[in-house]
Scaffold this motif. Structure first.
Motif, PDB file in Angstrom:
ATOM      1  N   ALA A 194       0.934  -1.171   0.090  1.00 45.99           N
ATOM      2  CA  ALA A 194       0.134  -0.096   0.087  1.00 45.99           C
ATOM      3  C   ALA A 194       0.794   1.242   0.135  1.00 45.99           C
ATOM      4  O   ALA A 194       1.923   1.324   0.630  1.00 45.99           O
ATOM      5  CB  ALA A 194      -0.897  -0.207   1.282  1.00 45.99           C
ATOM      6  N   PRO A 195       0.425   2.174  -0.794  1.00 42.27           N
ATOM      7  CA  PRO A 195       1.423   3.399  -0.808  1.00 42.27           C
ATOM      8  C   PRO A 195       1.481   4.329   0.577  1.00 42.27           C
ATOM      9  O   PRO A 195       0.403   4.196   1.474  1.00 42.27           O
ATOM     10  CB  PRO A 195       0.743   4.391  -2.146  1.00 42.27           C
ATOM     11  N   GLY A 196       2.562   4.726   0.604  1.00 43.71           N
ATOM     12  CA  GLY A 196       2.634   5.618   1.970  1.00 43.71           C
ATOM     13  C   GLY A 196       2.703   7.142   1.575  1.00 43.71           C
ATOM     14  O   GLY A 196       1.982   7.532   0.480  1.00 43.71           O
ATOM     15  N   GLY A 197       3.021   7.926   2.409  1.00 43.32           N
ATOM     16  CA  GLY A 197       2.995   9.310   2.141  1.00 43.32           C
ATOM     17  C   GLY A 197       3.818  10.160   3.226  1.00 43.32           C
ATOM     18  O   GLY A 197       4.521   9.720   4.258  1.00 43.32           O
ATOM     19  N   PRO A 198       3.468  11.712   3.300  1.00 45.04           N
ATOM     20  CA  PRO A 198       4.387  12.403   4.170  1.00 45.04           C
ATOM     21  C   PRO A 198       3.629  12.664   5.547  1.00 45.04           C
ATOM     22  O   PRO A 198       2.630  12.263   5.548  1.00 45.04           O
ATOM     23  CB  PRO A 198       4.022  13.685   3.423  1.00 45.04           C
ATOM     24  N   ALA A 199       4.649  12.714   6.511  1.00 44.14           N
ATOM     25  CA  ALA A 199       4.015  12.626   7.947  1.00 44.14           C
ATOM     26  C   ALA A 199       5.426  13.465   8.640  1.00 44.14           C
ATOM     27  O   ALA A 199       6.273  13.898   7.873  1.00 44.14           O
ATOM     28  CB  ALA A 199       3.978  11.501   8.711  1.00 44.14           C
ATOM     29  N   VAL A 200       4.798  13.756   9.869  1.00 40.76           N
ATOM     30  CA  VAL A 200       6.108  14.637  10.645  1.00 40.76           C
ATOM     31  C   VAL A 200       6.321  13.622  11.901  1.00 40.76           C
ATOM     32  O   VAL A 200       5.618  13.029  12.743  1.00 40.76           O
ATOM     33  CB  VAL A 200       5.440  16.066  11.311  1.00 40.76           C
ATOM     34  N   TYR A 201       7.756  13.668  12.105  1.00 40.66           N
ATOM     35  CA  TYR A 201       8.378  12.495  12.997  1.00 40.66           C
ATOM     36  C   TYR A 201       9.109  13.300  14.242  1.00 40.66           C
ATOM     37  O   TYR A 201       9.841  14.433  13.783  1.00 40.66           O
ATOM     38  CB  TYR A 201       9.138  11.699  12.562  1.00 40.66           C
ATOM     39  N   PHE A 202       8.840  12.984  15.322  1.00 44.12           N
ATOM     40  CA  PHE A 202       9.533  13.773  16.481  1.00 44.12           C
ATOM     41  C   PHE A 202      10.443  12.528  17.235  1.00 44.12           C
ATOM     42  O   PHE A 202       9.752  11.628  17.664  1.00 44.12           O
ATOM     43  CB  PHE A 202       8.652  14.614  17.676  1.00 44.12           C
ATOM     44  N   ASP A 203      11.874  12.844  17.365  1.00 46.12           N
ATOM     45  CA  ASP A 203      12.365  11.432  17.981  1.00 46.12           C
ATOM     46  C   ASP A 203      12.519  11.199  19.505  1.00 46.12           C
ATOM     47  O   ASP A 203      12.851  10.218  20.020  1.00 46.12           O
ATOM     48  CB  ASP A 203      13.745  11.396  17.496  1.00 46.12           C
ATOM     49  N   GLY A 204      11.904  12.322  19.972  1.00 43.79           N
ATOM     50  CA  GLY A 204      11.505  12.622  21.541  1.00 43.79           C
ATOM     51  C   GLY A 204      13.207  12.820  22.208  1.00 43.79           C
ATOM     52  O   GLY A 204      12.950  12.674  23.540  1.00 43.79           O
ATOM     53  N   LEU A 205      13.933  12.794  21.413  1.00 48.84           N
ATOM     54  CA  LEU A 205      15.324  13.340  22.080  1.00 48.84           C
ATOM     55  C   LEU A 205      15.767  14.864  21.995  1.00 48.84           C
ATOM     56  O   LEU A 205      16.527  15.418  22.766  1.00 48.84           O
ATOM     57  CB  LEU A 205      16.461  12.305  21.297  1.00 48.84           C
ATOM     58  N   SER A 206      14.935  15.279  21.110  1.00 50.11           N
ATOM     59  CA  SER A 206      15.121  16.739  20.790  1.00 50.11           C
ATOM     60  C   SER A 206      13.745  17.463  20.248  1.00 50.11           C
ATOM     61  O   SER A 206      12.783  16.542  20.201  1.00 50.11           O
ATOM     62  CB  SER A 206      16.093  17.123  19.950  1.00 50.11           C
ATOM     63  N   ASN A 207      13.681  18.814  20.357  1.00 51.39           N
ATOM     64  CA  ASN A 207      12.410  19.407  19.479  1.00 51.39           C
ATOM     65  C   ASN A 207      12.517  19.533  18.074  1.00 51.39           C
ATOM     66  O   ASN A 207      11.725  20.319  17.637  1.00 51.39           O
ATOM     67  CB  ASN A 207      12.215  20.602  20.480  1.00 51.39           C
ATOM     68  N   ARG A 208      13.489  18.658  17.589  1.00 50.40           N
ATOM     69  CA  ARG A 208      13.472  19.055  15.927  1.00 50.40           C
ATOM     70  C   ARG A 208      12.556  18.268  15.344  1.00 50.40           C
ATOM     71  O   ARG A 208      12.284  17.152  15.584  1.00 50.40           O
ATOM     72  CB  ARG A 208      14.862  18.610  15.803  1.00 50.40           C
ATOM     73  N   ARG A 209      11.732  19.041  14.487  1.00 53.33           N
ATOM     74  CA  ARG A 209      10.608  18.578  13.695  1.00 53.33           C
ATOM     75  C   ARG A 209      11.377  17.590  12.430  1.00 53.33           C
ATOM     76  O   ARG A 209      12.024  18.581  11.703  1.00 53.33           O
ATOM     77  CB  ARG A 209       9.830  19.675  13.355  1.00 53.33           C
ATOM     78  N   GLN A 210      11.173  16.399  12.029  1.00 54.36           N
ATOM     79  CA  GLN A 210      11.485  15.848  10.834  1.00 54.36           C
ATOM     80  C   GLN A 210      10.461  15.575   9.880  1.00 54.36           C
ATOM     81  O   GLN A 210       9.557  14.859  10.289  1.00 54.36           O
ATOM     82  CB  GLN A 210      12.090  14.509  11.382  1.00 54.36           C
ATOM     83  N   ASN A 211      10.506  16.189   8.790  1.00 56.48           N
ATOM     84  CA  ASN A 211       9.546  15.323   7.652  1.00 56.48           C
ATOM     85  C   ASN A 211      10.050  14.328   7.168  1.00 56.48           C
ATOM     86  O   ASN A 211      11.040  14.126   6.471  1.00 56.48           O
ATOM     87  CB  ASN A 211       9.462  16.663   6.597  1.00 56.48           C
ATOM     88  N   VAL A 212       9.133  13.361   7.227  1.00 51.09           N
ATOM     89  CA  VAL A 212       9.585  11.950   6.788  1.00 51.09           C
ATOM     90  C   VAL A 212       8.473  11.480   5.753  1.00 51.09           C
ATOM     91  O   VAL A 212       7.271  11.983   5.755  1.00 51.09           O
ATOM     92  CB  VAL A 212       9.549  10.992   7.847  1.00 51.09           C
ATOM     93  N   MET A 213       8.985  10.410   4.905  1.00 54.58           N
ATOM     94  CA  MET A 213       7.925   9.717   4.054  1.00 54.58           C
ATOM     95  C   MET A 213       7.579   8.306   5.160  1.00 54.58           C
ATOM     96  O   MET A 213       8.886   7.516   5.173  1.00 54.58           O
ATOM     97  CB  MET A 213       8.332   9.464   2.855  1.00 54.58           C
ATOM     98  N   ILE A 214       6.384   7.904   5.211  1.00 57.80           N
ATOM     99  CA  ILE A 214       6.110   6.763   5.727  1.00 57.80           C
ATOM    100  C   ILE A 214       5.641   5.667   4.895  1.00 57.80           C
ATOM    101  O   ILE A 214       5.214   5.984   3.715  1.00 57.80           O
ATOM    102  CB  ILE A 214       4.742   7.003   7.043  1.00 57.80           C
ATOM    103  N   GLY A 215       5.840   4.541   4.959  1.00 60.27           N
ATOM    104  CA  GLY A 215       5.506   3.213   4.063  1.00 60.27           C
ATOM    105  C   GLY A 215       5.096   2.174   4.874  1.00 60.27           C
ATOM    106  O   GLY A 215       5.352   2.176   6.098  1.00 60.27           O
ATOM    107  N   PHE A 216       4.203   1.281   4.523  1.00 57.15           N
ATOM    108  CA  PHE A 216       3.586   0.100   5.065  1.00 57.15           C
ATOM    109  C   PHE A 216       4.119  -1.141   4.712  1.00 57.15           C
ATOM    110  O   PHE A 216       3.887  -1.668   3.525  1.00 57.15           O
ATOM    111  CB  PHE A 216       2.018   0.345   4.984  1.00 57.15           C
TER     112      PHE A 216
END
Length: 384
Positions: free
Chosen positions: A32-54
């Motif tokens: 199934a196709p994925g798409g964009p999401a926002v990830y926070f690693d819990g170690l910093s307040n940096r916002r990471q734009n990621v592509m998720i896949g299933f």
């Protein structure tokens, strides 16, 4: 006889193609196709734009990062409207993934069979509220009943040397608040020492008591742990005769005799800690703490104040001096207190009640004056 038509091709039999099609459907679903999401690693307040896949796990890719979460570990957490926010039990406790696309959110929810396993239900919320109320009630019960009992039992166990150390520290604070200008006119000092000595003997207190008159207009006198008490010039200015001042000083000697200040220090310190634990640093909690502390300490303080008044009456009776002047001085300073605030919130008995008590206990003078006219004049001018 062969029943198969000579024109038929076994490779084109639809029944032979069916298994291949059945295998292709799950494969298409897994991809199934994925798409964009926002990830926070819990170690910093940096916002990471990621592509998720299933795949067999949820995968998150960015230019410099690759993360995978098992579907069975993914849990929903509170997020803004229109956003699916999830965490992972096997990842950092503060790590979060936010998906704003509705189709992607639905795809992830379909693959995570335990996504809402730990979300609070009404019953869970009710249990948390119930336990919180029980904890609050326990703290209040400790403040109202256990701490006063403990303070009463602990006070006699504190050695005088430690109490004196606490008193010395408090003196520094007194000087910073009210100034350190001590009234030191020689004749006034002699009169003050005579008055304190006259009161100290029937109070059964040793000569280690320290006393000072501070040049401040506040009409007050108070005792500190370790045998120290202060008289402010403002109270001398309001007084009309030595018996008025003597009654107030005898009251403060009562606090020293009963070690009320040390007991209150133990009581208030413990109360402050527990009330701070109860309210934390929530906005507006300071007012609640102040109100709670005022009411919690009120009955405890009134009991100590009434005992100190009783002590003052006893001392003045032993000296053969009237008790009524003390009540009149207090009333002159505070005025009528009834109706200004509820009696429950007052740390002292109402001045009207104290005046009535001093009048009821009053006796005609049978002892010599505590100070002569000249000595009283010198005491009144001790700060000049």
């Amino acid at each position: 006889m062969d029943s198969t038509s000579p024109d038929s091709d076994p490779g084109s039999d639809p029944r032979l193609d069916a298994p291949g099609e059945a295998q292709a459907a799950p494969a298409a679903q897994a991809a199934a196709p994925g798409g964009p999401a926002v990830y926070f690693d819990g170690l910093s307040n940096r916002r990471q734009n990621v592509m998720i896949g299933f795949a067999n796990q949820l995968v998150m890719r960015s230019a410099d990062n690759f993360v995978s979460w098992p579907y069975e570990d993914i849990r929903r957490v509170d997020g803004p409207s229109g956003t699916l926010r999830v965490s992972c039990l096997s990842a950092s406790p503060l790590a979060r993934l936010e998906i704003r696309d509705a189709a992607l959110s639905a795809e992830l929810i379909a693959r995570c069979s335990h996504i809402d396993q730990h979300r609070l239900t009404r019953g869970g919320i009710a249990r948390i509220v119930g336990w919180s109320l029980a904890a609050a009630a326990s703290i209040i019960a400790v403040v109202l009943f256990v701490i006063p009992f403990a303070a009463e039992r602990l006070t006699p166990l504190v050695p005088p040397s430690m109490e004196k150390h606490l008193g010395d520290a408090a003196v520094v604070q007194i000087h910073s608040l009210f100034g350190d200008k001590e009234c030191s006119a020689a004749a006034g000092q002699a009169a003050f020492a005579k008055l304190v000595t006259a009161l100290r003997r029937p109070a059964d207190l040793d000569d280690g008591i320290g006393s000072q008159v501070l040049d401040t207009p506040i009409p007050n006198a108070f005792a500190l742990p370790g045998g120290r008490f202060f008289l402010f010039r403002g109270l001398l200015d309001k007084a009309n005769d030595p018996d008025e001042v003597a009654g107030v000083l005898a009251h403060e000697l009562g606090h020293l005799k009963h070690r009320d200040n040390l007991r209150q220090l133990i009581h208030n310190g413990s109360s402050s800690f527990l009330i701070g634990l109860l309210f934390g640093d929530i906005t507006g909690a300071g007012a609640a703490v102040f109100a709670s502390r005022s009411m919690i300490n009120a009955s405890y303080s009134r009991e100590a104040e009434e005992a100190a008044d009783s002590f003052a009456i006893e001392v003045m009776h032993k000296l053969g001096r009237p008790t009524r002047p003390m009540g009149e001085l207090l009333f002159r300073i505070t005025g009528k207190e009834a109706g200004k605030q509820p009696a429950l919130w007052s740390s002292h008995p109402l001045t009207e009640d104290r005046l009535a008590r001093m009048r009821a206990a009053d006796r005609p003078a049978s002892g010599p004056p505590l100070l002569s006219t000249e000595e009283w004049k010198a005491l009144k001018g001790i700060c000049k």
